[in-house]
Design a protein around this motif. Structure first.
Motif, PDB file in Angstrom:
ATOM      1  N   SER A  25     -22.059  57.403  28.292  1.00 16.53           N
ATOM      2  CA  SER A  25     -22.506  56.109  28.650  1.00 16.53           C
ATOM      3  C   SER A  25     -24.079  55.942  28.436  1.00 16.53           C
ATOM      4  CB  SER A  25     -22.065  55.529  30.219  1.00 16.53           C
ATOM      5  OG  SER A  25     -20.699  55.598  30.075  1.00 16.53           O
ATOM      6  N   LEU A  40     -28.456  44.058  27.140  1.00 20.70           N
ATOM      7  CA  LEU A  40     -27.132  43.505  27.592  1.00 20.70           C
ATOM      8  C   LEU A  40     -25.864  44.146  26.675  1.00 20.70           C
ATOM      9  CD1 LEU A  40     -27.563  39.871  28.699  1.00 20.70           C
ATOM     10  CD2 LEU A  40     -27.530  42.005  30.077  1.00 20.70           C
ATOM     11  N   THR A  41     -26.153  44.012  25.428  1.00 20.79           N
ATOM     12  CA  THR A  41     -25.097  44.685  24.534  1.00 20.79           C
ATOM     13  C   THR A  41     -24.920  46.026  24.762  1.00 20.79           C
ATOM     14  OG1 THR A  41     -25.570  42.868  23.063  1.00 20.79           O
ATOM     15  CG2 THR A  41     -24.361  44.567  22.069  1.00 20.79           C
ATOM     16  N   ALA A  43     -25.799  47.673  27.225  1.00 18.38           N
ATOM     17  CA  ALA A  43     -25.252  47.994  28.938  1.00 18.38           C
ATOM     18  C   ALA A  43     -23.511  47.763  28.652  1.00 18.38           C
ATOM     19  CB  ALA A  43     -25.710  47.223  29.767  1.00 18.38           C
ATOM     20  N   ALA A  44     -23.386  46.946  27.834  1.00 13.84           N
ATOM     21  CA  ALA A  44     -21.802  46.718  27.633  1.00 13.84           C
ATOM     22  C   ALA A  44     -20.956  47.882  27.142  1.00 13.84           C
ATOM     23  CB  ALA A  44     -21.547  45.170  27.157  1.00 13.84           C
ATOM     24  N   GLY A  45     -21.768  48.408  25.818  1.00 16.36           N
ATOM     25  CA  GLY A  45     -21.020  49.597  25.388  1.00 16.36           C
ATOM     26  C   GLY A  45     -21.038  50.682  26.240  1.00 16.36           C
ATOM     27  N   PHE A  47     -20.878  50.614  29.464  1.00 11.21           N
ATOM     28  CA  PHE A  47     -19.788  50.365  30.509  1.00 11.21           C
ATOM     29  C   PHE A  47     -18.454  50.578  29.985  1.00 11.21           C
ATOM     30  CE2 PHE A  47     -16.838  47.236  32.270  1.00 11.21           C
ATOM     31  CZ  PHE A  47     -17.108  47.492  33.463  1.00 11.21           C
ATOM     32  N   PHE A  48     -18.197  50.178  29.044  1.00 12.54           N
ATOM     33  CA  PHE A  48     -16.845  50.404  28.176  1.00 12.54           C
ATOM     34  C   PHE A  48     -16.622  52.030  27.941  1.00 12.54           C
ATOM     35  CE2 PHE A  48     -16.929  45.809  27.300  1.00 12.54           C
ATOM     36  CZ  PHE A  48     -15.827  45.600  28.018  1.00 12.54           C
ATOM     37  N   VAL A 175     -23.192  46.126  19.207  1.00 11.87           N
ATOM     38  CA  VAL A 175     -21.630  45.451  18.949  1.00 11.87           C
ATOM     39  C   VAL A 175     -20.782  46.472  18.513  1.00 11.87           C
ATOM     40  CG1 VAL A 175     -20.849  43.590  18.179  1.00 11.87           C
ATOM     41  CG2 VAL A 175     -22.978  43.321  19.370  1.00 11.87           C
ATOM     42  N   LEU A 178     -18.715  48.430  20.770  1.00 13.44           N
ATOM     43  CA  LEU A 178     -17.587  47.484  21.254  1.00 13.44           C
ATOM     44  C   LEU A 178     -16.453  47.203  20.581  1.00 13.44           C
ATOM     45  CD1 LEU A 178     -20.130  44.707  22.995  1.00 13.44           C
ATOM     46  CD2 LEU A 178     -18.724  46.907  24.215  1.00 13.44           C
TER      47      LEU A 178
END
Length: 198
Positions: A25, A40-41, A43-45, A47-48, A175, A178
């Motif tokens: 991560s 934000l993108t 952080a989302a990657g 997180f997943f 992205v 993701l």
């Protein structure tokens, strides 16, 4: 070093390491930020990638049977290595000892080497000239490769790489990581269709 070379300060690098104790991560977040991605993108990657630790936590919560007050602190140490050591133990006592010793030693060493790496990055100057941006993905792939034992796992990994690399030029940074998560459901759907046609 990768984090500091991506523009994060020494304090930001150390805080990231202390609070997000999962290498994949961290590398994903830093890599996306270094490529100019939206925070934000990124952080989302990250997180997943870290979600898999929740599945380890489900199993470890039964084996460790820790008091409620301790669980949030123990959750910080639920990573691949602590799960592997804990799951290999024969008794609850040895599970707890293995988990605690592995978690503490890795947490201390990880954060110490993060500090040393960030200080080293400042000392060597432009880390892009050294090609250190490839270190994170290379380490992640080296850790992942031995885990791919079945044809399904290899197909998911291969498709994820193709999706990630193929979408890299057309989507904002972060992205494609993701989108690569779509590899698993796609491979499972294709396998289901093949079984249904037999």
């Amino acid at each position: 070093m990768t984090s500091a070379g991506s523009g994060l300060t020494l304090l930001q690098t150390c805080a990231l390491s202390l609070l997000v104790f999962t290498g994949a991560s961290q590398f994903a977040l830093v890599g996306a930020l270094a490529a100019g991605g939206n925070p934000l993108t990124a952080a989302a990657g990250a997180f997943f990638l870290g979600v898999r630790n929740a599945f380890y936590g489900l199993r470890l919560s039964q084996l460790l049977a820790l008091p409620r007050a301790v669980r949030p602190f123990a959750a910080q140490w639920v990573i691949d290595e602590t799960a592997a050591v804990a799951l290999a133990q024969p008794t609850r006592r040895s599970v707890r000892i293995g988990f605690a010793v592995t978690g503490l030693s890795l947490y201390v060493l990880w954060n110490l080497t993060t500090l040393l790496g960030a200080l080293g990055a400042e000392a060597i100057g432009d880390t892009d000239a050294w090609g250190l941006d490839a270190a994170g993905p290379a380490v992640f792939l080296a850790l992942l490769a031995p885990m791919l034992k079945t044809a399904t796992e290899r197909a998911v990994a291969g498709l994820a790489v193709l999706l990630g690399l193929g979408l890299l030029p057309v989507l904002p940074a972060g992205v494609p990581v993701l989108a690569a998560a779509l590899a698993a459901p796609l491979v499972l759907w294709v396998q289901g269709r093949r079984r249904g046609n037999r």
